[in-house]
Design an enzyme around this catalytic site. Structure first.
Site, PDB file in Angstrom:
ATOM      1  N   TRP A 133       0.854  -1.182   0.000  1.00 28.46           N
ATOM      2  CA  TRP A 133       0.000   0.000   0.000  1.00 28.46           C
ATOM      3  C   TRP A 133       0.894   1.238   0.000  1.00 28.46           C
ATOM      4  CZ3 TRP A 133      -2.756   2.398   4.709  1.00 28.46           C
ATOM      5  CH2 TRP A 133      -3.770   3.271   4.287  1.00 28.46           C
ATOM      6  N   ASP A 214      -1.672  -6.365   8.922  1.00 32.09           N
ATOM      7  CA  ASP A 214      -2.618  -5.394   8.394  1.00 32.09           C
ATOM      8  C   ASP A 214      -3.802  -6.181   7.826  1.00 32.09           C
ATOM      9  OD1 ASP A 214      -3.968  -3.290   7.312  1.00 32.09           O
ATOM     10  OD2 ASP A 214      -2.323  -2.538   6.095  1.00 32.09           O
ATOM     11  N   ALA A 216      -7.217  -5.729   6.512  1.00 32.21           N
ATOM     12  CA  ALA A 216      -8.123  -4.693   6.027  1.00 32.21           C
ATOM     13  C   ALA A 216      -9.245  -5.221   5.146  1.00 32.21           C
ATOM     14  CB  ALA A 216      -7.330  -3.639   5.240  1.00 32.21           C
ATOM     15  N   LYS A 249     -13.909  -1.926   4.343  1.00 32.34           N
ATOM     16  CA  LYS A 249     -14.350  -2.725   3.216  1.00 32.34           C
ATOM     17  C   LYS A 249     -15.429  -3.727   3.614  1.00 32.34           C
ATOM     18  CE  LYS A 249     -11.147  -0.852   0.569  1.00 32.34           C
ATOM     19  NZ  LYS A 249     -10.324  -0.116   1.517  1.00 32.34           N
TER      20      LYS A 249
END
Length: 393
Positions: A133, A214, A216, A249
């Protein structure tokens, strides 16, 4: 009298480059071609091209508006019910004993994790796979940490560069932080399989490395528990770990900035908790409440939780259906069928990315990263035709 700098306080600042994705939004908006396709911005879209609010979220928000008794401050730890329930959702049995703090989105969780690591080990090292990212590295560098890179993805095969990951873990020192995408890797979509996760967990524990996971996109790859299985395995193997969690999300809460940081700190629980609360207090005082409170209502209400899971299944099935259609349509897109989540990297050079935008109205990041959700089964053939035309020139 004191001398005043000739340029003033802000005169020494230099202009920063605009965010390339934000620039892409403007270019797409100004394009009058009706057949244009937007594969740039990282939000989920349904078959009609909309980013809907989930049914369960709407119902939870109505309940919140009707029944919320106060708008008084939360503590720096946030909505404790949300923190406990989201920890259980993310980590399952591994949630027991984790310290949790609500954060402004997954980005806030990463920034708080960086501050905590900097407090514990000033100038410490964070290992970051490439590609990743785009703001991962700036988050850690802005906290005073050093970033070391390694290769996560092999563009030649469209697959995980697993041997490179193991090599980086073997080079990392005890106490180094190793960032791992929990599932649905952004931007490549290339995740470890079960056996590879087991090896990552073993070597992480053996080297004394602290994993920063992470997470997500839980639920957008194979399923809620399936997507978290590797992360849970790693956390179970080590004494210390950090998990940055985002609800953007999987709950459709993009603009509500709803997330959490969970920390496993064997032997240092009280000190770690007090430092987390102090750092959160310094950075944002109290986290925003609305998204977390609505998410808590969903997770604590069986009927809403069941409806949310059903809708998340629909999101995941749509993404995977588009992936399989792409993989079947062109040999150069075949690796996308084995990847997971919203994103993949196309084998396009920067000049080809510009060409597919100018000649075919297909918009994507300069790296070739595409948002799978920007396509539908109806638009896949036209996209594949444009992709093939650019490759052939």
């Amino acid at each position: 009298m004191f001398d005043r700098p000739a340029q003033g306080l802000f005169g020494a600042l230099t202009p920063q480059a605009p965010d390339p994705l934000l620039s892409l939004i403007a270019l797409y908006r100004e394009d009058a071609r009706p057949e244009k396709i937007d594969l740039g911005v990282g939000v989920y879209r349904d078959e009609a091209g909309h980013t809907p609010i989930m049914r369960a979220m709407k119902a939870a928000e109505r309940k919140l508006v009707d029944e919320q008794p106060t708008k008084s401050y939360l503590g720096p730890e946030g909505d404790v019910g949300f923190v406990a329930l989201s920890a259980r959702l993310a980590m399952g049995p591994q949630a027991e004993g984790l310290i949790g703090v609500q954060t402004p989105g997954g980005t806030g969780a990463l920034r708080l994790a960086a501050a905590l690591v900097q407090s514990a080990r000033p100038g410490g090292t964070v290992w970051l796979g490439a590609p990743s990212w785009p703001i991962h590295a700036p988050i850690f560098e802005s906290a005073g940490l050093k970033v070391r890179g390694y290769r996560h993805y092999d563009p030649a095969t469209g697959a995980l560069a697993f041997e490179d990951i193991l090599e980086a873990l073997g080079q990392a020192s005890a106490g180094d932080v190793f960032l791992i995408h929990g599932c649905c890797h952004n931007p490549s979509g290339a995740d470890p399989d079960a056996g590879q996760w087991a090896e990552i967990a073993r070597l992480t524990a053996e080297r004394g490395v602290v994993p920063l996971i992470d997470l997500a996109y839980q639920g957008l790859g194979e399923g809620l528990d399936e997507d978290a299985a590797g992360a849970r395995l790693v956390v179970a193997a080590v004494d210390e770990a950090l998990i940055a969690y985002s609800c953007d999300k999987n709950f459709g809460l993009y603009r509500e900035r709803t997330g959490a940081l969970f920390v496993k700190a064997a032997g240092s629980i009280d000190a770690t908790r007090s430092n987390l609360h102090a750092l959160a207090r310094y950075m944002w005082s109290m986290p925003p409440d609305h998204g977390a409170a609505a998410t808590r209502i969903i997770l604590e209400t069986p009927a809403l939780a069941a409806d949310w899971r059903m809708e998340l299944d629909t999101v995941r099935e749509r993404l995977n259906g588009v992936r399989q259609a792409l993989a079947a349509a062109h040999p150069r897109l075949a690796p996308l069928g084995g990847q997971k989540g919203m994103f993949s990297l196309l084998p396009l050079a920067p000049d080809q990315v510009i060409a597919i935008r100018k000649d075919h109205a297909v918009y994507m990041a300069g790296s070739g990263r595409i948002n799978i959700a920007g396509l539908t089964l109806e638009s896949v053939p036209r996209f594949v035709q444009a992709f093939d035309a650019v490759l052939s020139n």
